[in-house]
Design a protein around this motif. Structure first.
Motif, PDB file in Angstrom:
ATOM      1  N   ARG A  58       0.801  -1.215   0.000  1.00 19.08           N
ATOM      2  CA  ARG A  58       0.000   0.000   0.000  1.00 19.08           C
ATOM      3  C   ARG A  58       0.836   1.268   0.000  1.00 19.08           C
ATOM      4  O   ARG A  58       0.402   2.290  -0.518  1.00 19.08           O
ATOM      5  CB  ARG A  58      -0.940   0.016   1.201  1.00 19.08           C
ATOM      6  N   ALA A  86      -3.613   9.712  -3.342  1.00 18.68           N
ATOM      7  CA  ALA A  86      -4.971   9.580  -2.813  1.00 18.68           C
ATOM      8  C   ALA A  86      -5.840   8.709  -3.718  1.00 18.68           C
ATOM      9  O   ALA A  86      -6.569   7.831  -3.234  1.00 18.68           O
ATOM     10  CB  ALA A  86      -5.600  10.956  -2.642  1.00 18.68           C
ATOM     11  N   VAL A  87      -5.750   8.924  -5.019  1.00 14.01           N
ATOM     12  CA  VAL A  87      -6.544   8.121  -5.958  1.00 14.01           C
ATOM     13  C   VAL A  87      -6.131   6.652  -5.877  1.00 14.01           C
ATOM     14  O   VAL A  87      -6.974   5.755  -5.851  1.00 14.01           O
ATOM     15  CB  VAL A  87      -6.406   8.670  -7.397  1.00 14.01           C
ATOM     16  N   LEU A 119      -4.833   5.044  -3.303  1.00 11.34           N
ATOM     17  CA  LEU A 119      -5.297   4.447  -2.050  1.00 11.34           C
ATOM     18  C   LEU A 119      -6.816   4.278  -2.028  1.00 11.34           C
ATOM     19  O   LEU A 119      -7.324   3.297  -1.472  1.00 11.34           O
ATOM     20  CB  LEU A 119      -4.812   5.272  -0.861  1.00 11.34           C
ATOM     21  N   TRP A 120      -7.551   5.209  -2.606  1.00  9.52           N
ATOM     22  CA  TRP A 120      -9.009   5.067  -2.678  1.00  9.52           C
ATOM     23  C   TRP A 120      -9.393   3.865  -3.541  1.00  9.52           C
ATOM     24  O   TRP A 120     -10.255   3.069  -3.180  1.00  9.52           O
ATOM     25  CB  TRP A 120      -9.656   6.339  -3.228  1.00  9.52           C
ATOM     26  N   ILE A 121      -8.770   3.741  -4.690  1.00  9.72           N
ATOM     27  CA  ILE A 121      -9.063   2.606  -5.564  1.00  9.72           C
ATOM     28  C   ILE A 121      -8.662   1.300  -4.884  1.00  9.72           C
ATOM     29  O   ILE A 121      -9.403   0.316  -4.907  1.00  9.72           O
ATOM     30  CB  ILE A 121      -8.372   2.772  -6.931  1.00  9.72           C
ATOM     31  N   TYR A 122      -7.495   1.292  -4.251  1.00  9.77           N
ATOM     32  CA  TYR A 122      -7.028   0.104  -3.524  1.00  9.77           C
ATOM     33  C   TYR A 122      -8.034  -0.286  -2.447  1.00  9.77           C
ATOM     34  O   TYR A 122      -8.412  -1.452  -2.310  1.00  9.77           O
ATOM     35  CB  TYR A 122      -5.661   0.400  -2.904  1.00  9.77           C
ATOM     36  N   GLY A 123      -8.470   0.708  -1.681  1.00 13.03           N
ATOM     37  CA  GLY A 123      -9.412   0.440  -0.596  1.00 13.03           C
ATOM     38  C   GLY A 123     -10.782   0.000  -1.076  1.00 13.03           C
ATOM     39  O   GLY A 123     -11.419  -0.866  -0.468  1.00 13.03           O
ATOM     40  N   LEU A 124     -11.257   0.591  -2.156  1.00 16.91           N
ATOM     41  CA  LEU A 124     -12.584   0.240  -2.660  1.00 16.91           C
ATOM     42  C   LEU A 124     -12.603  -1.120  -3.361  1.00 16.91           C
ATOM     43  O   LEU A 124     -13.609  -1.834  -3.308  1.00 16.91           O
ATOM     44  CB  LEU A 124     -13.092   1.323  -3.616  1.00 16.91           C
TER      45      LEU A 124
END
Length: 110
Positions: free
Chosen positions: A36, A62-63, A65-70
């Protein structure tokens, strides 16, 4: 040998096995964390290859990490529902196709 003697596990063996599992889980947890944060540790190389401001790099991070998290729960569902090796194989095929399109300038997915 009586049949029930083959199934007896000594306490030393079970403790050794338990600590081995704990150690493996720690290694996997560290690899997951490193996965991550890899984009932030490679900041210098990324900015050198693709010139960008600090704000743009922050947006990129940020993009990512957001995509990774979603997508992580979705990937977990697929890995639980279907064969993990097939899920990984199909994912890798997808990444290779998209990566080859990006590398040769014909990417129509972005």
């Amino acid at each position: 040998m009586p049949p029930n003697q083959a199934t007896i596990v000594s306490p030393t063996t079970s403790m050794t096995r338990a600590w081995l599992v704990v150690g493996l889980l720690c290694v996997v947890g560290c690899l997951n964390y490193l996965d991550r944060i890899m984009i932030t540790t490679m900041r210098g190389s990324i900015v050198e290859a693709i010139p960008m401001t600090d704000a743009q790099f922050g947006l990129l991070t940020a993009v990512f990490l957001w995509i990774y998290g979603l997508l992580s729960p979705f990937a977990g569902f697929l890995a639980d529902r279907f064969s993990r090796s097939r899920v990984i194989s199909h994912y890798w095929q997808f990444v290779c196709v998209v990566g080859s399109d990006v590398a040769y300038g014909s990417c129509h997915y972005v």
